[in-house]
Each structure stands twice: as C-alpha cells, then as structure tokens.
Design a protein around this motif. Sequence first.
Motif, PDB file in Angstrom:
ATOM      1  N   UNK A 177       0.825  -1.223  -0.010  1.00 55.99           N
ATOM      2  CA  UNK A 177      -0.036   0.116   0.128  1.00 55.99           C
ATOM      3  C   UNK A 177       0.623   1.264  -0.059  1.00 55.99           C
ATOM      4  N   UNK A 178       2.228   1.252   0.047  1.00 55.77           N
ATOM      5  CA  UNK A 178       3.091   2.390  -0.171  1.00 55.77           C
ATOM      6  C   UNK A 178       2.860   3.097  -1.250  1.00 55.77           C
ATOM      7  N   UNK A 179       2.384   2.216  -2.615  1.00 57.77           N
ATOM      8  CA  UNK A 179       2.071   2.943  -3.672  1.00 57.77           C
ATOM      9  C   UNK A 179       0.627   3.134  -3.756  1.00 57.77           C
ATOM     10  N   UNK A 180       0.288   4.352  -3.416  1.00 56.04           N
ATOM     11  CA  UNK A 180      -1.130   4.231  -3.113  1.00 56.04           C
ATOM     12  C   UNK A 180      -1.527   5.720  -3.474  1.00 56.04           C
ATOM     13  N   UNK A 181      -2.031   6.438  -2.370  1.00 57.29           N
ATOM     14  CA  UNK A 181      -2.373   7.913  -2.335  1.00 57.29           C
ATOM     15  C   UNK A 181      -1.519   8.618  -3.135  1.00 57.29           C
ATOM     16  N   UNK A 182      -2.129   9.301  -4.200  1.00 54.01           N
ATOM     17  CA  UNK A 182      -1.274  10.514  -4.980  1.00 54.01           C
ATOM     18  C   UNK A 182      -0.464   9.810  -6.041  1.00 54.01           C
ATOM     19  N   UNK A 183      -0.158   8.765  -6.160  1.00 55.63           N
ATOM     20  CA  UNK A 183       0.478   8.146  -7.434  1.00 55.63           C
ATOM     21  C   UNK A 183      -0.395   8.540  -8.797  1.00 55.63           C
ATOM     22  N   UNK A 184       0.284   9.356  -9.658  1.00 59.23           N
ATOM     23  CA  UNK A 184      -0.580   9.726 -10.647  1.00 59.23           C
ATOM     24  C   UNK A 184       0.040   9.366 -11.914  1.00 59.23           C
ATOM     25  N   UNK A 185      -0.879   8.424 -12.529  1.00 55.41           N
ATOM     26  CA  UNK A 185      -0.986   7.982 -13.716  1.00 55.41           C
ATOM     27  C   UNK A 185      -2.125   7.854 -14.393  1.00 55.41           C
ATOM     28  N   UNK A 186      -2.384   8.975 -15.214  1.00 54.00           N
ATOM     29  CA  UNK A 186      -3.974   9.081 -15.656  1.00 54.00           C
ATOM     30  C   UNK A 186      -4.246   7.855 -16.560  1.00 54.00           C
ATOM     31  N   UNK A 187      -3.645   7.098 -17.125  1.00 56.59           N
ATOM     32  CA  UNK A 187      -3.929   6.022 -18.154  1.00 56.59           C
ATOM     33  C   UNK A 187      -3.374   4.593 -17.349  1.00 56.59           C
ATOM     34  N   UNK A 188      -3.546   4.671 -16.138  1.00 57.00           N
ATOM     35  CA  UNK A 188      -3.486   3.283 -15.317  1.00 57.00           C
ATOM     36  C   UNK A 188      -4.410   2.387 -15.881  1.00 57.00           C
ATOM     37  N   UNK A 189      -4.116   1.308 -16.399  1.00 58.77           N
ATOM     38  CA  UNK A 189      -5.211   0.637 -17.080  1.00 58.77           C
ATOM     39  C   UNK A 189      -5.698  -0.598 -16.301  1.00 58.77           C
ATOM     40  N   UNK A 190      -5.146  -1.034 -14.899  1.00 58.31           N
ATOM     41  CA  UNK A 190      -5.846  -2.081 -14.122  1.00 58.31           C
ATOM     42  C   UNK A 190      -5.020  -1.971 -12.752  1.00 58.31           C
ATOM     43  N   UNK A 247     -10.976   2.079   2.003  1.00 62.05           N
ATOM     44  CA  UNK A 247      -9.424   1.928   1.696  1.00 62.05           C
ATOM     45  C   UNK A 247      -9.413   1.166   0.367  1.00 62.05           C
ATOM     46  N   UNK A 248     -10.210   0.183  -0.074  1.00 62.89           N
ATOM     47  CA  UNK A 248     -10.099  -0.501  -1.143  1.00 62.89           C
ATOM     48  C   UNK A 248     -10.390   0.529  -2.492  1.00 62.89           C
ATOM     49  N   UNK A 249     -11.361   1.286  -2.140  1.00 64.38           N
ATOM     50  CA  UNK A 249     -11.618   2.313  -3.256  1.00 64.38           C
ATOM     51  C   UNK A 249     -10.823   3.212  -3.657  1.00 64.38           C
ATOM     52  N   UNK A 250     -10.138   3.781  -2.430  1.00 61.82           N
ATOM     53  CA  UNK A 250      -8.940   4.625  -2.632  1.00 61.82           C
ATOM     54  C   UNK A 250      -7.822   4.065  -3.515  1.00 61.82           C
ATOM     55  N   UNK A 251      -7.524   2.785  -3.264  1.00 61.99           N
ATOM     56  CA  UNK A 251      -6.440   2.237  -4.200  1.00 61.99           C
ATOM     57  C   UNK A 251      -7.012   1.943  -5.632  1.00 61.99           C
TER      58      UNK A 251
END
Length: 725
Positions: A329-342, A354-358
Amino acid sequence: MRLVMGSQIDGQKQVLDESQNSNLSPQLPEAERERAQVVLHALAGPGARLRADQERAVAALLLPAARVLVVQATGWGKSAVYWVATALRRAQGAGPTLVVSPLLALMRDQVAAAQRAGLRAVTVNSGNVEQWSAIEEALRADEVDVLLVSPERLANPGFGRRVLQHLAGRLGLLVVDEAHAVSDWGHDFRPDYRRVADVLRDLNPQTPVLATTATANARVTADVAAQLGQTLVLRGPLSRASLSLAVVEPMAPLDRYAWVAEHLPRLPGSGIIYMLTVADTARLVEAIRAVHGDELPVAAYSGQLPVDEREALEDALRANRLKALVATSALGMGYDKPDLGFVVHVGSPPSPVAYYQQVGRAGRAIDHAAVAVLPSGADAGVWDYYATSTLPDEGQCRRLLEALAGQEQPQSVVVLEAQTGLRRGRVELLLKQLAVERVVSRETDGWVATGVQWTYDAAHYEGILAGRRREAAIMTDYLAGRSCLMELLALALDDPDAGPCGRCSVCTGGLPQGWTQRPGAATVATVGAVLRGQHTVLEPRRMWPGGRSGLRGRIAAGEAAQEGRVLVHADAPEWLQVRQGALTRDAPPPAELLDAAVNALVAWRGQWPQRPEVVVDLAAAGLSQVAAGVADHCATVGRLERASWPAPEGAAGVEADRELAGPDQVARWLEVLAPPQRLVEVVAGRTVLLVVDATVSGWPVTIAARALRRAGAGDILPLLVHRRV
C-alpha cells in the motif's frame, strides 16, 4: 453538488441549498478568473477550464479564515484548486502555501504539478536532507511559493523551530491532502495529522484552509469539518464510470499467484498489483518471471526501497516500461498515472473505503480500466488484526505514562521500551496517540509528560472498532458479490448518487471475457516449484536491546551469528500445506522441505566464511521433529558431523509470548538457552550449521549463537526453517 456545514463528530450535519447560502460559495472576480485560467492552462493544457465547483472552492479560499473541505472522486481536479488558489493568493501578496501530504510519491507528483503552474515548490522529507538548509534559506527570502511536508514532519521539534516559527503570521494557505487521515474514523487515520490544528493555531488562525480527499463517508466528512471549524464542504458523486470491477472466486494462496501470472497478459495497459506484505511482492514477481520470463517486465515496490529506487520504478510504470508494479500500500495515495489500465488485489483490504482509494488510481483519463480482487480465506483474520492493532490499550497507555511521570529529562523510545516492556513500534504508536490529546509532547531529545490528565475514552474506541467491523462486513458482501460492486463501494462512502453500474462482474453475471476463475494446473506447478526454490536472507542482529536483558550496545563480532537463510518466510503460499502440517503439529519434515534445505545450502555456500563442520538442531518453538529432521538430512547429504541441542525447557513458552518486548525476550532466552557440556565439547573450534525450527523475533538464533561462540565454537551459520509473523 451539496454544501454541508460541519458540525458534530457523531456524523450529524446540516445539508444546505446553495440558493439559501450564496455567501458560502462566492464567485471569482473577472480578473482573478482570467489569472486562474492561465494557471490551469499551464497545468492541464490550453483547453482546460475551471468548472463551477472548482471555482467556488478557489473563490472561498481567497477569503480570510476560510475553511473548505473538498470530497471528490480521484481525477476530479482537487490539486488544481490549491495550485490556482496559491497563485492567486501569492499575486495578492500572501505568504507561501503549506501542503501536508502523506507520501513521498504524492509529494513528488505535486511538486511537478506546481512547477507546471509556474509555482516554486519544494519539499522537506527524509530523502533530501542535504537540501534542507538551502530550502530553509529560500523560505526566509520568500523565494518559495509552496512547501510540501508529511504530517510526521510537523511533529519534529527541529522542523518546528527552524521552519514553522519562521512561517508564523505569514502563511498564505494551508492544504491538508488526503484529509480523511485527520479523522480516527477514517480508513487511514494517522495521529500526526491532528497536529495540523496545532500548526494553524500557532501560525495564523486567519489562514485559509483547504482539505481534500476522495474517500470520506459522511461521518468522516463531519469529523474533519468539525475539527476545521465553520467549513464549506463540496461533495460530489464518487462512482467512477471507467472502472470495471470484478471479484474472482476464492482459491488457495499459490493458485492466486498463478492466476495473476496467467492473466497478466490479458489485462489492459499497465497497472498495479497490490500485495499485503513486502515478502509477497518479491514472491509474486518471481512467480510472474517464472511464467513469462522477461516478456512482461514487472518489479516489486514497497516503502522499504530507497527513495531514488521508488522514484525510478514510479517513472518506469508511468512511462509504460513496466507491465506492472507489484506493490504494498506504499504505492497508493497520490500516485498519478492517468492512463493506469488495471489494479489487482491479491487479498482484500479491510475497508471498502480503503479499497476504493487504491483502485481509484486506475482509469482516470481512459474509458476502461480493469479492477479485480482475489480474496483469501485468511482475509477476515487480517481485517480483525488491523481493526484492533491501531487502537490504544488503556493498560499499555498507563504503563507508558507511569514511565514518563516524574522524569526531569525527556525519555527516548528505546528507554521507554525497556521500562514498559512494550514493543518499540507499539510505544511509538501510543506516544503519537497520547500526543494528539496533549498528554505527552515530543521534545528534541525525547518524550515528556505534559501534566494534562488523561482519561481513556472507551466508548469512543469501541465505536471506532464497531465502525471498522461494519466496514469489514461490507467487504464480506463485496467479495460475495451480493449486489453491484460499484454501488456497494459508493454506498460505503455515503454517495447519494450510488446505483447499479452495469459493468461489474455482478451486474454482467461473470468475469470479463478471457478471464477464468482458476489458473491452469501447469501454471500452478511452475509457480510452486520456482517459489519453493527461493530462500530469504536472515540478517544477523547487530545491537543488544538493553533494559532488563543487561546486554546493550553493539553485539561483539566474536559473539555474533553470520548471515543466515530462511526456508519458509512468514505465510509463504508455496508452503501452505507444510505450514498447516509439520510446522504446526511438529511432524517429520516432508521431502519438499528437506530438498529446499539442501538447495538453500548449495546456493549459500559461496558466501560461507568456511564450510560447516557440524550440524546442530535447536527446537526454539517446540518443533523438535522438524529441527532434527532438517538437521539430519543436511548432515547426511553434506557428510557433516551431527550434534543435538536438547529442547530447552521453557523455550516454546518464550517464543509463544507475543507481548514480550525485546529486552524481556532476551532476558528470558538467556535463562533457557545454555548448551549442555557434551554439545560444547563437539562444537569447540568448529564452524556450526545451526538449524532452528521457528521464531518470530529472531532472538533465539542470536542468543544461541552467542552461547555457542562463548563456548568456543567458530562461525555460526543459522538455517531457520520458519520465520513466523
């Protein structure tokens, strides 16, 4: 759009119509609107325009003592609000903006965004210590528009003395990002976030405040608003039309690894695979490479990596040079990749919020993103642990306060650990929670009691626990597919626009085309074989804990173990049957465990200071047949002399006591681990392969190595069968 005036923490709130309260949503004057558009164009391109709700937030922040809470879905443009507001306030002559953000990844993305907006942004964090002096000088010269810090930085006395005091009276805007963490009703409560109120009181109460989050239900929203004061809340629909949610049927842990490896080529674009532990991330990466080699590049990501490595991995995923980051979960809030596919979860978080945040990282600027969760039968146990582990225990708090009472000098965490018998991590958490209530205070040299009377609010914490268990019940419904998945998540966030999405695996009646509920048997076999061939390094302890143990300082080279190896790390899925069998009931070790021991020795021998001459077994956790069986096999295959350390009386009880702090554990192990004379005679002057059955802390390995070295043995090479958690 609804406007909500924050009131009481119990979730009561007054919903106001904009026409009744036009003074709460001012409009930007034309000159400021034009300047705002210039900033927005720099941020998002020449076609970007401030939406009406964004403009309302910016306009409110131009007023003295404004309090604005924005609860909007990921991708709505919350950061644009504070960059535009910062630019406008700086143009009016206001001081710099202070942004409180939870993660380094989030700060880095925000610094880049601020710079695109023409703002001079800097961050003070643990990864740029060498830049602190220059940053502080630039702040004093008013050459900084935005300063980004973590909430933990606010608790640092040196930072407060050097930086916050300088900002007193001249702070232009305070931004609290991921503001749900302010509330202990939130899914990610962090005690240091409560220091935001202290900063505001100490610096300038007239400073406008913007709080933002994408994951806050009505109760959390009301709590945050109540802490801020008279607050304008802008809350919009939180459902995401771009996300196609799916739940795969429960399967064995190893099968879940194989499923991910098998389905990865079928997932769109590049994405994130979330695991519960750091060790899990490394194992899944190996599983994927076993199936696909280098054709699908993946990497493990966790908070344990150095900052520069994390940044490099984030950039590689952003540029689609990786198919996936396998992350905690260290890679979560704020990581910005608009085209993240999955986004795929192997094991479910304990809270729908918490699940929806990720999963909200995916599908921000694309029409379709795939989201899947692979539940585990162990999920409920993990949820219950997280539900209770962060709540203060009354007895432990009182022990801590007693240790601080009457002390003239600040006390370090290490000293408090020794005095209370509590584990260090627990001491740190309780101190932060007591600091929220101003009962203790962190000074430069340690912690002190403030003299404020402390009362344990049992009803409050029971309410938090009940709330977390209600959220766990919602996740149970989610994983069982009892109704539309997106609707369940939206309802958990009190979204008034929640409704069936028509896209999830419940609404469509099955998994997306090309997905299966089970991996192929060949894939499972390949993954299992590769993972059973992996061995974890057992780092030797370097320092004694002090306190009751009577041992402090660095462990002498002549008493320390060498680097060791672990065969079964924690709850490794490839060893499920062995963990539930021999490693639970103490039975003779199965063939695959014996083979793993030999393979570990073969791979390890290049790092030995010299080849072992004698094998000694030690049943620290009471698994005598396991320790002896592995030791016998290693001695036979390696043609080594065999010696036994009879099961020490009371050792299993020490290992089973999870409440013992480090100094108490060491003291107990010193009492029970004394090698018999016949063993001393065998190991004298010889290199020893020490086979230990199981341990959580690793202390029995350290104490046994010390005992053998003091008895005259040469190097000690530990082979730990099971590193428990």
